[in-house]
Design a protein around this motif. Sequence first.
Motif, short mmCIF file in Angstrom:
data_model
loop_
_atom_site.label_atom_id
_atom_site.label_comp_id
_atom_site.label_asym_id
_atom_site.label_seq_id
_atom_site.Cartn_x
_atom_site.Cartn_y
_atom_site.Cartn_z
N VAL A 7 1.14 -1.14 -0.76
CA VAL A 7 -0.08 -0.05 -0.58
C VAL A 7 1.22 1.58 -0.07
CG1 VAL A 7 0.07 0.10 2.28
CG2 VAL A 7 -1.86 0.65 1.39
N SER A 9 2.03 4.84 1.39
CA SER A 9 2.30 5.32 2.09
C SER A 9 1.73 7.06 1.41
CB SER A 9 2.83 5.53 2.42
OG SER A 9 4.29 6.18 1.77
N ASP A 12 -1.94 5.64 -0.23
CA ASP A 12 -3.52 4.26 -0.49
C ASP A 12 -3.31 3.07 -1.54
OD1 ASP A 12 -3.31 5.46 2.03
OD2 ASP A 12 -4.84 6.33 2.79
#
Length: 77
Positions: A7, A9, A12
């Motif tokens: 994922v 940062s 997202d």
Amino acid sequence: MPIYEYVCSDCDYKFELLRPLSQADEAADCPQCHKKAKRILSSFASFSKGEGGQTNPLGGSSCTSCGTTSCDSCNLF
Ligand SMILES: [Zn+2]
């Protein structure tokens, strides 16, 4: 090669990546924004966590001596 989930940062964005095990914990490049994405630790375990190395389909602690889950017969534990 195993598949890992990552994922981003920054945005997202979640994506999957085929990587060698040795690179599993390294940051991956987000396909959307090209920033660093962190690996998601999946709840399902496709790999052994190295605890004993054996899978127990019963989920109990079976005795290695008598093979039962209760172990009343051999009292090894
Ligand atoms: Zn991103």
